[in-house]
Scaffold this motif. Structure first.
Motif, PDB file in Angstrom:
ATOM      1  N   ILE A   1      37.228 -12.648  76.105  1.00  0.00           N
ATOM      2  CA  ILE A   1      37.973 -11.027  75.649  1.00  0.00           C
ATOM      3  C   ILE A   1      37.338 -10.324  77.076  1.00  0.00           C
ATOM      4  O   ILE A   1      38.289 -10.129  77.810  1.00  0.00           O
ATOM      5  CB  ILE A   1      37.171 -11.131  74.611  1.00  0.00           C
ATOM      6  CG1 ILE A   1      38.230 -11.726  73.459  1.00  0.00           C
ATOM      7  CG2 ILE A   1      37.849  -9.671  74.168  1.00  0.00           C
ATOM      8  CD1 ILE A   1      39.466 -11.140  73.335  1.00  0.00           C
ATOM      9  N   ASN A   2      35.280 -10.598  77.262  1.00  0.00           N
ATOM     10  CA  ASN A   2      35.067  -9.449  78.672  1.00  0.00           C
ATOM     11  C   ASN A   2      36.309  -9.872  79.869  1.00  0.00           C
ATOM     12  O   ASN A   2      36.460  -9.222  80.478  1.00  0.00           O
ATOM     13  CB  ASN A   2      33.912  -9.643  78.533  1.00  0.00           C
ATOM     14  CG  ASN A   2      33.294  -9.255  77.354  1.00  0.00           C
ATOM     15  OD1 ASN A   2      33.573  -8.651  76.770  1.00  0.00           O
ATOM     16  ND2 ASN A   2      31.834  -9.703  77.157  1.00  0.00           N
ATOM     17  N   HIS A   3      36.412 -11.597  79.912  1.00  0.00           N
ATOM     18  CA  HIS A   3      37.065 -12.296  81.041  1.00  0.00           C
ATOM     19  C   HIS A   3      38.309 -11.345  81.349  1.00  0.00           C
ATOM     20  O   HIS A   3      38.653 -10.542  81.497  1.00  0.00           O
ATOM     21  CB  HIS A   3      37.243 -13.165  81.331  1.00  0.00           C
ATOM     22  CG  HIS A   3      37.609 -13.860  82.597  1.00  0.00           C
ATOM     23  ND1 HIS A   3      36.812 -13.667  83.524  1.00  0.00           N
ATOM     24  CD2 HIS A   3      38.771 -15.095  82.051  1.00  0.00           C
ATOM     25  CE1 HIS A   3      38.268 -13.900  84.281  1.00  0.00           C
ATOM     26  NE2 HIS A   3      39.129 -14.760  83.170  1.00  0.00           N
ATOM     27  N   LEU A   4      39.467 -11.324  80.176  1.00  0.00           N
ATOM     28  CA  LEU A   4      40.710 -10.962  79.752  1.00  0.00           C
ATOM     29  C   LEU A   4      40.543  -8.865  79.907  1.00  0.00           C
ATOM     30  O   LEU A   4      41.704  -8.823  80.979  1.00  0.00           O
ATOM     31  CB  LEU A   4      41.138 -11.286  78.690  1.00  0.00           C
ATOM     32  CG  LEU A   4      41.428 -12.653  78.196  1.00  0.00           C
ATOM     33  CD1 LEU A   4      42.073 -12.655  76.739  1.00  0.00           C
ATOM     34  CD2 LEU A   4      42.694 -13.586  78.930  1.00  0.00           C
ATOM     35  N   HIS A   5      39.097  -8.747  79.751  1.00  0.00           N
ATOM     36  CA  HIS A   5      39.353  -7.040  79.794  1.00  0.00           C
ATOM     37  C   HIS A   5      39.331  -7.072  81.069  1.00  0.00           C
ATOM     38  O   HIS A   5      39.749  -5.919  81.923  1.00  0.00           O
ATOM     39  CB  HIS A   5      37.824  -6.900  78.845  1.00  0.00           C
ATOM     40  CG  HIS A   5      38.698  -6.230  78.042  1.00  0.00           C
ATOM     41  ND1 HIS A   5      37.500  -5.388  76.598  1.00  0.00           N
ATOM     42  CD2 HIS A   5      39.619  -7.101  76.664  1.00  0.00           C
ATOM     43  CE1 HIS A   5      38.033  -5.813  75.877  1.00  0.00           C
ATOM     44  NE2 HIS A   5      39.071  -6.481  75.563  1.00  0.00           N
TER      45      HIS A   5
END
Length: 510
Positions: free
Chosen positions: A169-173
């Motif tokens: 999720i952090n990577h997507l963010h």
């Protein structure tokens, strides 16, 4: 081919460190055993050292960590069984670290089964060597160690899954934030957000609707997975209660859930359209700006009646925040661009934007061999209005003047405010002098009409100077200069007049 330590995973590094150090530590003992001519001891140490070293080499060269982790675990269990068989029950306590290590080296279920087999074999081999008091406690210690290791392994796997999911999720963010930084176009950012959500919740379909400038309806921002006819149907939906979950969420600023769309199909037009699109459950999350204003809505749809999870709400809230950032970023950029290119009082293009338009217009005129004209306007009695009635009255005159100028020109002509009480009009594609003369006269007559200020008629006529391209000038600066000169000539001749630029050199030649 040798593979270096660079870019290796943490699991590889740990296994290489363990097997490498174990090989170095055990090898001298193996040499001593070999010199001692104890065949049983030699066999045990040989299996241990060679198995560990093969594991090290396999991980180093092939990076197949799962395969060689399993091999390492099997070697360790076989080695301890042989060691106990040849050397006796004194080595039984080495079973404990092997039980624990197995859960790191093998999948949880396989490790539990292997450990159970190891415990049974070891207990059968040594039960005669322990008294009735010690043996049950050893067996219980083995079982407790295996059970606690199993529980801890499951716990750590869940934690790892959570960390991986959070990392994903952090990577997507991060990717979406980078996209927002690189581009303020919502047409690129919003589809990326919906796709990210749909990747995380495969059974869901996501759409984003934006509130229009008037705050009266919703326009489609992105919904790539939804049917086209449905997107067309909701685009432009009015904001208000009873109009569908998105319209209601935008109206109330609160989450709206429709768990069974089919139940509302007979009473709400939106539900009938959604049912036609094969949608069964929907919930809409408002996108709230930093100032507490609603910017748009997130819509999440399911093809089956679905009970929504708290984890999904939390996930969507994160992406709602990204959408808020993207929308507010674009609006901030639009405000900055507006302030940089438009006059804040009259909302006409300012000098910067006028230069851009005029440069394009001159290029087009050159290409098409057409004439272009600019008219410089200056209000004749504006200073008197400011001095006697105040700046607020002067601003009223300027705003009204801008509206009158805009009403007199064609759609493709350009009107701009240069500053103070000076305006400029660019006539695009004029081919006959009569065209320019007609519009200029209309401007003069319209601006000469009285302005209503505090119940009184106030007159502010205009002096107009006109220069032609390419006849009078070949560049923007020269056009401005010549039109300005013609305008001041109009002022000196009594004001409320129209004057065309005349080249003094032409007069001298005459």
């Amino acid at each position: 081919m040798t593979v270096k330590m660079k870019n290796r995973s943490l699991e590889e590094i740990i296994l290489l460190a363990i097997t490498g150090s174990a090989t170095l530590i055990l090898f001298p003992f193996f040499i001593l055993t070999f010199l001692g001519d104890d065949k049983a001891h030699i066999l045990v140490d040989f299996i241990a050292v060679s198995g560990i070293f093969i594991t090290f080499l396999g991980v180093w060269f092939t990076r197949k960590i799962k395969l060689f982790s399993g091999l390492f675990a099997i070697v360790a269990q076989v080695t301890i069984i042989l060691a106990i068989y040849f050397k006796g029950a004194a080595l039984i306590y080495w079973v404990f670290p092997i039980i624990i290590a197995s859960f790191y080296l093998l999948p949880t279920v396989i490790a539990g089964l292997f450990n159970a087999v190891l415990i049974i074999i070891v207990c059968l081999m040594t039960y005669e060597q322990f008294d009735s008091f010690t043996l049950p406690r050893i067996i219980a210690a083995f079982l407790v160690t295996n059970a606690f290791s199993l529980i801890f392994s499951v716990f750590m796997q869940n934690k790892n899954r959570q960390l991986m999911a959070k990392g994903k999720i952090n990577h997507l963010h991060t990717k979406i934030l980078e996209l927002i930084v690189k581009s303020n176009e919502l047409s690129k950012v919003l589809p990326a957000i919906t796709q990210a959500i749909e990747n995380e919740i495969p059974e869901a379909m996501c759409g984003i609707l934006l509130i229009d400038k008037k705050g009266e309806s919703l326009s489609l921002g992105a919904a790539p997975k939804l049917p086209e006819f449905y997107n067309k149907g909701v685009d432009g939906s009015p904001i208000g209660p009873g109009m569908g979950p998105c319209s209601e969420a935008a109206y109330t600023g609160k989450r709206v859930i429709v768990s069974d769309i089919a139940a509302q199909a007979n009473s709400i037009a939106w539900a009938k359209l959604a049912q036609k699109a094969g949608l069964a459950t929907c919930w809409s999350e408002p996108i709230i700006g930093n100032q507490g204003n609603v910017l748009g809505t997130f819509c999440i749809y399911y093809n089956k009646v679905t009970t929504l999870k708290n984890s999904e709400f939390k996930l969507i809230k994160q992406f709602v925040n990204l959408a808020r950032i993207a929308i507010e970023r674009q609006r901030a950029d639009q405000i900055i661009w507006q302030q940089a290119h438009y006059d804040s009082l009259t909302n006409l293009p300012n000098r910067n934007l006028l230069h851009e338009h005029l440069a394009n217009s001159i290029a087009n005129a050159q290409r098409d061999s057409k004439q272009l004209a600019i008219a410089m306007l200056d209000l004749d009695n504006f200073k008197g209005v400011n001095d006697t009635l105040g700046h607020e009255a002067g601003d009223t005159v300027l705003v009204e003047c801008a509206k009158r100028i805009t009403s007199c020109i064609r759609n493709n002509d350009i009107a701009a405010r240069l500053g103070g009480d000076e305006f400029i009009v660019v006539f695009i594609g004029t081919t006959l002098p009569e065209d320019v003369k007609h519009v200029a006269k209309k401007l003069s007559e319209t601006l000469a009409q009285p302005y209503k200020l505090a119940g009184k008629d106030v007159f502010c006529t205009a002096s107009i100077g006109i220069a032609l391209f390419p006849k009078d000038a070949q560049s923007i600066d020269a056009l401005f200069r010549n039109a300005d000169q013609a305008m001041y000539t109009a002022k000196t001749k009594g004001r409320n007049a129209i004057h065309y630029f005349v080249d003094e050199s032409d007069l001298n030649n005459d």
